[in-house]
Design a protein around this motif. Structure first.
Motif, PDB file in Angstrom:
ATOM      1  N   ASP A  52       0.822  -1.215   0.000  1.00 44.92           N
ATOM      2  CA  ASP A  52       0.000   0.000   0.000  1.00 44.92           C
ATOM      3  C   ASP A  52       0.858   1.268   0.000  1.00 44.92           C
ATOM      4  OD1 ASP A  52      -2.312  -1.417  -0.182  1.00 44.92           O
ATOM      5  OD2 ASP A  52      -3.179  -0.728   1.707  1.00 44.92           O
ATOM      6  N   PHE A 207      -5.293 -12.316   4.251  1.00 44.93           N
ATOM      7  CA  PHE A 207      -5.230 -11.396   5.395  1.00 44.93           C
ATOM      8  C   PHE A 207      -4.050 -10.441   5.314  1.00 44.93           C
ATOM      9  CE2 PHE A 207      -3.059 -15.285   7.014  1.00 44.93           C
ATOM     10  CZ  PHE A 207      -1.817 -14.744   7.282  1.00 44.93           C
ATOM     11  N   LYS A 209      -3.289  -8.577   2.773  1.00 41.74           N
ATOM     12  CA  LYS A 209      -3.653  -7.436   1.926  1.00 41.74           C
ATOM     13  C   LYS A 209      -3.265  -6.133   2.630  1.00 41.74           C
ATOM     14  CE  LYS A 209      -7.995  -5.085   0.893  1.00 41.74           C
ATOM     15  NZ  LYS A 209      -9.452  -5.182   0.956  1.00 41.74           N
ATOM     16  N   GLY A 210      -2.680  -5.225   1.892  1.00 42.96           N
ATOM     17  CA  GLY A 210      -2.193  -3.987   2.512  1.00 42.96           C
ATOM     18  C   GLY A 210      -0.688  -4.068   2.688  1.00 42.96           C
ATOM     19  N   VAL A 211      -0.210  -5.249   3.083  1.00 40.04           N
ATOM     20  CA  VAL A 211       1.227  -5.470   3.264  1.00 40.04           C
ATOM     21  C   VAL A 211       1.816  -6.124   2.014  1.00 40.04           C
ATOM     22  CG1 VAL A 211       2.959  -6.731   4.598  1.00 40.04           C
ATOM     23  CG2 VAL A 211       1.039  -5.625   5.766  1.00 40.04           C
ATOM     24  N   PHE A 259       7.273   7.207   3.823  1.00 38.81           N
ATOM     25  CA  PHE A 259       6.455   6.129   4.382  1.00 38.81           C
ATOM     26  C   PHE A 259       5.502   6.682   5.442  1.00 38.81           C
ATOM     27  CE2 PHE A 259       5.413   2.665   7.242  1.00 38.81           C
ATOM     28  CZ  PHE A 259       5.005   1.691   6.349  1.00 38.81           C
ATOM     29  N   ALA A 260       6.032   7.552   6.298  1.00 41.03           N
ATOM     30  CA  ALA A 260       5.211   8.118   7.375  1.00 41.03           C
ATOM     31  C   ALA A 260       3.998   8.857   6.814  1.00 41.03           C
ATOM     32  CB  ALA A 260       6.048   9.058   8.234  1.00 41.03           C
ATOM     33  N   GLN A 264      -2.251   5.149   3.717  1.00 39.18           N
ATOM     34  CA  GLN A 264      -2.476   3.706   3.631  1.00 39.18           C
ATOM     35  C   GLN A 264      -3.822   3.334   4.244  1.00 39.18           C
ATOM     36  OE1 GLN A 264       0.992   1.163   4.140  1.00 39.18           O
ATOM     37  NE2 GLN A 264       2.283   2.947   4.447  1.00 39.18           N
ATOM     38  N   THR A 265      -4.719   4.325   4.304  1.00 34.85           N
ATOM     39  CA  THR A 265      -6.031   4.043   4.891  1.00 34.85           C
ATOM     40  C   THR A 265      -7.046   3.633   3.831  1.00 34.85           C
ATOM     41  OG1 THR A 265      -6.724   6.353   4.688  1.00 34.85           O
ATOM     42  CG2 THR A 265      -5.634   5.718   6.735  1.00 34.85           C
TER      43      THR A 265
ATOM     44  N   ASN B 151       1.621   5.126  10.328  1.00 35.43           N
ATOM     45  CA  ASN B 151       1.933   3.883   9.623  1.00 35.43           C
ATOM     46  C   ASN B 151       2.929   3.002  10.369  1.00 35.43           C
ATOM     47  OD1 ASN B 151       0.184   4.436   7.475  1.00 35.43           O
ATOM     48  ND2 ASN B 151       1.710   5.757   6.505  1.00 35.43           N
ATOM     49  N   PHE B 153       3.508   0.795  14.261  1.00 38.28           N
ATOM     50  CA  PHE B 153       2.787   0.211  15.388  1.00 38.28           C
ATOM     51  C   PHE B 153       3.256   0.922  16.662  1.00 38.28           C
ATOM     52  CE2 PHE B 153       2.712  -2.876  12.050  1.00 38.28           C
ATOM     53  CZ  PHE B 153       1.526  -3.567  12.197  1.00 38.28           C
ATOM     54  N   ALA B 206      -3.465   1.071   9.475  1.00 37.16           N
ATOM     55  CA  ALA B 206      -4.573   0.601   8.636  1.00 37.16           C
ATOM     56  C   ALA B 206      -4.166  -0.583   7.766  1.00 37.16           C
ATOM     57  CB  ALA B 206      -5.073   1.752   7.763  1.00 37.16           C
ATOM     58  N   PHE B 207      -2.904  -0.574   7.269  1.00 41.00           N
ATOM     59  CA  PHE B 207      -2.514  -1.641   6.339  1.00 41.00           C
ATOM     60  C   PHE B 207      -2.430  -3.008   7.011  1.00 41.00           C
ATOM     61  CE2 PHE B 207       1.644   0.200   7.671  1.00 41.00           C
ATOM     62  CZ  PHE B 207       2.206  -0.929   8.247  1.00 41.00           C
ATOM     63  N   SER B 208      -2.470  -3.047   8.356  1.00 39.59           N
ATOM     64  CA  SER B 208      -2.345  -4.334   9.041  1.00 39.59           C
ATOM     65  C   SER B 208      -3.695  -5.003   9.288  1.00 39.59           C
ATOM     66  CB  SER B 208      -1.617  -4.155  10.369  1.00 39.59           C
ATOM     67  OG  SER B 208      -2.404  -3.422  11.282  1.00 39.59           O
ATOM     68  N   LYS B 209      -4.750  -4.372   8.824  1.00 47.32           N
ATOM     69  CA  LYS B 209      -6.088  -4.955   8.866  1.00 47.32           C
ATOM     70  C   LYS B 209      -6.038  -6.406   8.369  1.00 47.32           C
ATOM     71  CE  LYS B 209     -10.189  -4.573   5.941  1.00 47.32           C
ATOM     72  NZ  LYS B 209     -10.843  -3.806   4.886  1.00 47.32           N
ATOM     73  N   GLY B 210      -6.700  -7.294   9.073  1.00 46.86           N
ATOM     74  CA  GLY B 210      -6.630  -8.713   8.723  1.00 46.86           C
ATOM     75  C   GLY B 210      -5.694  -9.421   9.684  1.00 46.86           C
ATOM     76  N   VAL B 211      -4.595  -8.747  10.023  1.00 44.66           N
ATOM     77  CA  VAL B 211      -3.623  -9.305  10.966  1.00 44.66           C
ATOM     78  C   VAL B 211      -3.882  -8.758  12.370  1.00 44.66           C
ATOM     79  CG1 VAL B 211      -1.175  -9.395  11.584  1.00 44.66           C
ATOM     80  CG2 VAL B 211      -1.877  -9.659   9.192  1.00 44.66           C
TER      81      VAL B 211
END
Lengths: 280, 280
Positions: A52, A207, A209-211, A259-260, A264-265, B151, B153, B206-211
């Motif tokens: 993302d 799961f 997805k996004g990564v 990146f920051a 990515q929402t 972005n 954790f 947000a990109f970690s959704k699913g995990v």
């Protein structure tokens, strides 16, 4: 027991009825032989940044090629400024540029996104298309049929004779960077009637997805190391495939401003499909 | 430089106008003081299994409590059979059950889902609600205002005086397991007018959704270790917060059949909201 743990089905050395049904008579799929299913072999997939972030235009990372290959000898990605495509095979980081050149990357080249692991295959099998070549969809289905556990990550190499190949590469960008879905319209296609070589694939679970890219993501390199890139289409004549399952991921997020600040929402599934699968 | 890398804004020791605007006069928010921003302190968030696996009903893992706390002294999760709620603080794995009891888990207890890291805070600040207590939304906004990099954790502890707390726990299940969104209707609520204690929070991008759970996920434990659970509502009177950023994740996927067979292809965002936020 070990087999169950890896989520790979033990199959007989003859095609099952289900496989036969799936691929009809046009494709001969041999059985799946365990190669080295030792419990200790649990390679971690090293992931630098997120798909993302790349889709949103974060094309510069801090990771060097030297650091990347210390994490794994097999995988794929791209280079800073979105300069073409990366494929790592046997520990060698290849660089496919939009001018069609194939070089070996320098140790201090930098990377915005990559997925690598130590390639330790546990299963090997042959694939063959006859009389017609297997399409990319056929290849993925044939491998998927051997992976009852779709919730792990898998690295696969497929080495052999291929036909009707189309790869692509995108040229290096200058700032301000535009989102990847816009740039993909400028991708350069490299069609080739036939080649012997290796497909390097990473399969990621839904799961992630996004990564990562859910499902399969393939790059290709020819045996003579003169041709390759991100695979948009390919036909398999005959090949040997090796599967390395991974149920560990090491995710490393860039510390830079790009990146920051990347958005990515948003759900970027449609953009991803456009970027990964479409020939413009 | 280090500060930018961690994505934490350096702030003066007085409230900024933006902060003042956000929280009006009802809340006094002090500045954000760097505690220990050493480059070497880059704790990896250890994640066992995925939130989507839990939502789908994969309530049994192989990981032991002993293994988990070797990965981090701070975090949250649950126990096999979905038996209540887990909170790890100072290396101690607490177990909140649906009968209201709080115990310390045994080293060989097993875990279907957890998020822990070595807690090495880089920033500390005070939060206070005056005259009215800060709501959970206020608390999250006050911390978010210090995190320009959404972005990464983050692990956060918030220790102090709280009011109007509602925690919940779900009772241990028997097979065949039903999806979590169904079971949450059976959750037991534990309201308490006031308590001193610690909120243990993990913020996931947000990109970690699913995990993971995108945004904040909070568990609570009282100072006397007699009360706590998954936080559904809380009011903050005054407290000190410590932030540990993490830009590394170690994801460890269960090798069992439950995980392999769990349907993680669906978008479970609505289920997640129901499970994490709602009081039935």
């Amino acid at each position: 027991m070990i087999n169950t743990r890896w989520g790979l089905a033990q199959k007989s050395s003859r095609p099952s009825w289900r496989t036969a049904l799936l691929f009809s008579l046009s494709v001969v799929v041999s059985g799946c032989a365990a190669v080295k299913p030792a419990e200790a072999d649990k390679p971690a997939l090293y992931v630098y940044s997120t798909i993302d972030a790349l889709l949103s235009g974060a094309y510069d990372g801090e990771l060097t090629v030297k650091q990347l290959v210390s994490k794994g000898d097999f995988g794929l990605g791209t280079y800073n400024r979105l300069d073409g495509e990366m494929l790592v095979l046997g520990g060698v980081p290849y660089h496919f540029k939009a001018d069609g050149s194939v070089t070996v990357a320098k140790p201090d080249d930098r990377i915005p996104l990559a997925y690598v692991l130590p390639f330790k295959p546990t299963h090997r099998f042959t694939l063959a298309g006859s009389p017609a070549a297997m399409s990319l969809t056929d290849i993925e289905a044939a491998i998927d049929a051997r992976l009852p556990n779709k919730n792990l990550f898998y690295a696969v190499d497929v080495t052999g004779q291929f036909t009707g190949i189309t790869t692509r590469a995108i040229a290096a960008q200058v700032r301000p960077y535009r989102p990847l879905a816009e740039l993909v319209k400028t991708q350069v296609l490299f069609p080739r009637a036939s080649a012997t070589g290796t497909m390097v694939g990473i399969r990621s679970p839904a799961f992630s997805k996004g990564v990562s890219v859910p499902g399969w993501h393939w790059h290709f390199i020819s045996d003579d190391r003169s041709y390759g890139g991100h695979v948009l289409a390919i036909g398999l004549v005959n090949a040997v495939a090796n599967i390395t399952p991974s149920h560990k991921v090491e995710l490393d997020l860039p510390g830079n401003e790009d990146f920051a600040n990347s958005d990515q929402t948003r759900d970027r599934s449609a953009e991803l499909h456009q970027v990964e699968k479409q020939q413009k």
